[in-house]
Design a protein around this motif. Structure first.
Motif, mmCIF file in Angstrom:
data_model
loop_
_atom_site.group_PDB
_atom_site.id
_atom_site.type_symbol
_atom_site.label_atom_id
_atom_site.label_comp_id
_atom_site.label_asym_id
_atom_site.label_seq_id
_atom_site.Cartn_x
_atom_site.Cartn_y
_atom_site.Cartn_z
ATOM 1 N N ASP A 4 -47.273 143.323 33.891
ATOM 2 C CA ASP A 4 -46.606 143.585 35.174
ATOM 3 C C ASP A 4 -45.458 144.528 34.827
ATOM 4 O O ASP A 4 -44.504 144.131 34.172
ATOM 5 N N SER A 12 -43.155 148.579 38.720
ATOM 6 C CA SER A 12 -42.749 147.752 39.864
ATOM 7 C C SER A 12 -41.478 148.176 40.591
ATOM 8 O O SER A 12 -40.532 147.389 40.735
ATOM 9 N N PRO A 13 -41.458 149.411 41.101
ATOM 10 C CA PRO A 13 -40.284 149.848 41.875
ATOM 11 C C PRO A 13 -40.300 149.218 43.267
ATOM 12 O O PRO A 13 -41.242 148.519 43.633
ATOM 13 N N ASN A 14 -39.260 149.480 44.017
ATOM 14 C CA ASN A 14 -39.171 148.932 45.368
ATOM 15 C C ASN A 14 -39.391 150.033 46.391
ATOM 16 O O ASN A 14 -38.866 151.140 46.256
ATOM 17 N N HIS A 52 -36.646 151.886 36.126
ATOM 18 C CA HIS A 52 -38.092 151.824 36.343
ATOM 19 C C HIS A 52 -38.827 152.721 35.358
ATOM 20 O O HIS A 52 -39.957 152.429 34.983
ATOM 21 N N HIS A 106 -46.137 145.590 40.516
ATOM 22 C CA HIS A 106 -45.682 144.555 41.454
ATOM 23 C C HIS A 106 -44.590 145.161 42.344
ATOM 24 O O HIS A 106 -43.427 144.812 42.255
ATOM 25 N N GLY A 154 -42.016 146.197 45.220
ATOM 26 C CA GLY A 154 -41.258 145.439 46.208
ATOM 27 C C GLY A 154 -41.585 145.978 47.588
ATOM 28 O O GLY A 154 -40.916 146.871 48.098
ATOM 29 N N TYR A 156 -37.975 136.098 46.305
ATOM 30 C CA TYR A 156 -38.518 136.720 45.084
ATOM 31 C C TYR A 156 -39.218 135.678 44.201
ATOM 32 O O TYR A 156 -40.310 135.916 43.683
ATOM 33 N N ASP A 191 -43.070 135.252 43.000
ATOM 34 C CA ASP A 191 -43.452 135.266 41.592
ATOM 35 C C ASP A 191 -44.255 134.028 41.199
ATOM 36 O O ASP A 191 -45.146 134.112 40.356
ATOM 37 N N TYR A 209 -44.209 140.437 31.657
ATOM 38 C CA TYR A 209 -43.385 141.052 32.705
ATOM 39 C C TYR A 209 -42.359 141.972 32.067
ATOM 40 O O TYR A 209 -41.605 141.530 31.202
ATOM 41 N N THR A 215 -39.103 143.998 32.772
ATOM 42 C CA THR A 215 -37.975 144.346 33.660
ATOM 43 C C THR A 215 -36.690 144.388 32.846
ATOM 44 O O THR A 215 -36.673 143.959 31.693
ATOM 45 N N GLN A 227 -32.960 140.224 34.664
ATOM 46 C CA GLN A 227 -33.867 139.295 35.346
ATOM 47 C C GLN A 227 -34.360 138.170 34.440
ATOM 48 O O GLN A 227 -35.241 137.396 34.814
ATOM 49 N N PHE A 267 -36.949 134.841 35.254
ATOM 50 C CA PHE A 267 -38.253 134.595 34.633
ATOM 51 C C PHE A 267 -38.260 133.309 33.815
ATOM 52 O O PHE A 267 -39.235 132.560 33.857
HETATM 53 N N1 ARG Z 1 -39.281 145.133 41.989
HETATM 54 C C1 ARG Z 1 -38.494 144.531 40.949
HETATM 55 C C2 ARG Z 1 -37.291 145.436 40.618
HETATM 56 O O1 ARG Z 1 -37.286 146.601 40.913
HETATM 57 C C3 ARG Z 1 -39.278 144.290 39.680
HETATM 58 C C4 ARG Z 1 -40.476 143.387 39.800
HETATM 59 C C5 ARG Z 1 -40.905 142.820 38.495
HETATM 60 N N2 ARG Z 1 -42.067 141.993 38.563
HETATM 61 C C6 ARG Z 1 -42.093 140.753 39.056
HETATM 62 N N3 ARG Z 1 -43.236 140.112 39.065
HETATM 63 N N4 ARG Z 1 -41.035 140.166 39.526
HETATM 64 O O2 ARG Z 1 -36.341 144.951 40.040
#
Ligand code: ARG
Length: 588
Positions: free
Chosen positions: A132, A135-137, A146, A172, A174, A320, A324, A342, A344, A348, A352
């Motif tokens: 994973d 995973s940008p938003n 990212h 993944h 957002g 969130y 997850d 994962y 990140t 975070q 996790f």
């Molecule tokens: N979208 C989140 C961010 O930009 C990261 C997601 C990571 N993956 C997950 N399964 N939470 O910080």
């Protein structure tokens, strides 16, 4: 005999031999695993470190041994004959040092040249993994963080794929959450006629986000409508769903431009995908008695953490963590993945840790991290500007990724032109090389650091052709290719008819480093550290330089063997580049 095939992994091969020696030395101790490591000192190439541990296990039990040293001696004496081993010696408190046979080494390298570098891939116990990453938003632009996740995640996925693991490369994104209320409402306001709301009209989505946020913060009536919009979106009203899909699509196109440039493959399964699974998953956790009430929210308490993991907010909404948990459930039960990784920022980590702890309590993950199914968080530090602060530019909060890549490429191109390559090469070759060098440099500059440390971004250092950079390494590779080309020999023919020898000390040292490849990749994967591959690659180029400055290749009596050693070096370098997501260049 029923001998297992040679794996190309020297450490593993030695483990097999020493396993027999250990069993013969202490018949009553059944669960002794051989501890083999590459030597750092000059006494040998590898060492077996079991004697001390064994001694402390057996010393109270009336053993005939008088100390760890004799245990080491006995292990050495009990080694079955092996063509791998030239000689052994025992040092200090029973370390058994092994000098590898250079004939065996040479034969193995040549075998790799004939059968392919794939035969040196690590053998893992796991069959299927999820990575994973990126995973940008949606609507918020991708930023340097990212970029780190994309580069690190891609490299880990490549290492797993090389090791014959089936990898689900998951983006993944957002794409769900309360921010969509204001985005949709703003979209309706700006483009009452939905036909008009296209990519060009909306322009920069990040700017669109900022303006809708301003509206949200300054106009209570708008805010009210935006909150309503979230409810209407989540209840599936078509008009709202379409607007949502439209915004996602515009973002997706922006993200894809970056992935295409970086040549990164990803499959999007955004947060919204898991939304329908959340209630069922929370039900399952509740039935197991893991979910408790706390200040109106539904939470899971985690041992050793003083805040609980909130999985249903006090207003009844999901967050969130709920997503997850549902995603983890889906990956384990529907996709049947055994290892979920994962990538990140380290910020975070707690999130996790808590999600994984909850999943362990629920029995989804193995309680013991050395067995599967397991989940791993791959955290990384910040990218700092030359002022030591989080990297930013004057124009936007974060450096835009595309600009960063453009600049790396343009600078590489300028250097190539300065060297007159524009006169030697076609425009296409020039473009391709500039891109490989520029993007490769950006990736390598990131990957070479231990991912947990913050690093300072600098174009000058990143594109320096002398230090530990992709530019230096790509040039080194191209030079090796040109040595082979200029020899005028058919290297494919030589692989089959010639023979490789490692007589000179610098040939042997280079050969030994080549043979470390498989165990280094295995180590990088076990600890999820791509920088281990970078370090190996850089050292490889150093061993090669030493060899090449002390051993004449073309025109020497050993030409065939040395060309094969050049080819083996180039092959391993290319595989390292590949694992780091860097495109090799063949001429420079
Ligand atoms: N979208 C989140 C961010 O930009 C990261 C997601 C990571 N993956 C997950 N399964 N939470 O910080």
């Amino acid at each position: 005999a029923n001998e297992e095939e040679n794996t190309g992994n020297v450490k593993r091969e030695l483990e097999k031999v020493f396993d027999l020696a250990l069993k013969a030395t202490v018949r009553n101790e059944t669960d002794v695993r051989p501890l083999i490591a590459a030597c750092t000192a000059k006494f040998g190439d590898y060492q077996c470190n079991n004697a001390m541990g064994l001694w402390s296990k057996i010393k109270g039990k009336g053993t005939e041994f008088k100390g760890p040293q004799p245990v080491g001696q006995a292990i050495m004496k009990n080694l079955p004959p092996s063509e791998m081993i030239e000689s052994c010696s025992v040092a200090g408190p029973g370390f058994v040092n092994v000098v590898l046979s250079k004939n065996w080494m040479a034969k193995n390298i040549q075998k790799m040249l004939v059968d392919g570098i794939e035969t040196w891939a690590p053998k893992l116990r796991v069959k299927k993994a999820v990575v994973d990453f990126s995973s940008p938003n949606i609507a918020k632009e991708m930023h340097v963080g990212h970029l780190r996740s994309t580069i690190i995640g891609d490299s880990l996925a490549r290492m797993l794929e090389f090791s014959n693991v089936e990898v689900l490369r998951r983006n993944h994104v957002g794409d769900w959450g309360t921010q969509f209320g204001m985005l949709i409402e703003y979209l309706f306001e700006k483009f009452p006629n939905s036909e008009d709301a296209n990519e060009t009209a909306i322009g920069e989505l990040q700017e669109f986000y900022r303006r809708s946020k301003n509206r949200f913060d300054s106009d209570p009536a708008f805010k009210e409508r935006a909150q309503q919009a979230v409810v209407r979106l989540q209840s599936g009203e078509p008009k709202y769903h379409e607007a949502w899909a439209q915004i996602c699509e515009i973002s997706r196109k922006e993200f894809d431009k970056v992935y295409k440039r970086l040549r990164v493959d990803l499959e999007e399964k955004g947060e919204s995908f898991y939304n329908p699974y959340i209630p069922g998953v929370i039900d399952e956790l509740s039935k197991q008695g893991l979910v408790e009430e706390s200040q109106g929210a539904r939470v899971i308490f985690i041992e050793g953490v003083n805040i609980p993991l909130i999985i249903v907010k006090s207003d009844g909404g999901f967050n969130y963590a709920s997503t997850d948990l549902a995603a983890l459930w889906y990956r384990l039960n529907e996709e049947k993945a055994e290892w979920i990784i994962y990538v990140t920022d380290v910020g975070q980590q707690l999130h996790f840790d808590m999600v994984f702890s909850a999943a362990k309590r629920a029995g989804w993950l193995s309680a013991d991290d050395s067995t599967y199914p397991k989940a791993s968080h791959v955290g990384f530090g910040l990218v700092l500007g030359e002022d030591g602060k989080r990297l930013r530019t004057r124009f936007s909060e974060v450096v835009r990724l595309v600009d960063l890549l453009d600049e790396a490429k343009n600078r590489s191109k300028a250097v190539l032109i300065e060297r007159g390559k524009d006169k030697e090469w076609t425009e296409e070759e020039l473009e391709q090389t500039a891109e490989a060098v520029g993007y490769g440099a950006a990736k390598y500059f990131d990957l070479k650091n231990n991912r947990l440390t913050n690093y300072t971004f600098s174009f000058d250092q990143m594109l320096n052709d002398k230090g530990n950079t992709a530019v230096y390494l790509l040039y080194a590779h191209a030079r090796i290719c040109s040595i082979i080309r200029k020899s005028g020999k058919d290297i494919e023919e030589l692989k089959k008819t010639g023979s490789l020898v490692l007589d000179h000390a610098d040939e042997r040292a280079l050969g030994l480093h080549l043979l470390h490849f498989s165990e280094v990749i295995e180590e990088a994967l076990t600890n999820l550290l791509p920088n281990v591959v970078c370090e190996y690659l850089y050292n490889l180029s150093e061993y090669f330089t030493r060899f090449y400055s002390n051993c004449q290749v073309v025109g020497s009596a050993e030409e065939t063997s040395r060309l094969l050693l050049c080819e083996a070096t180039a092959t391993v370098m290319r595989k390292c580049f590949h694992l780091l997501g860097i495109v090799p260049v063949y001429k420079i």
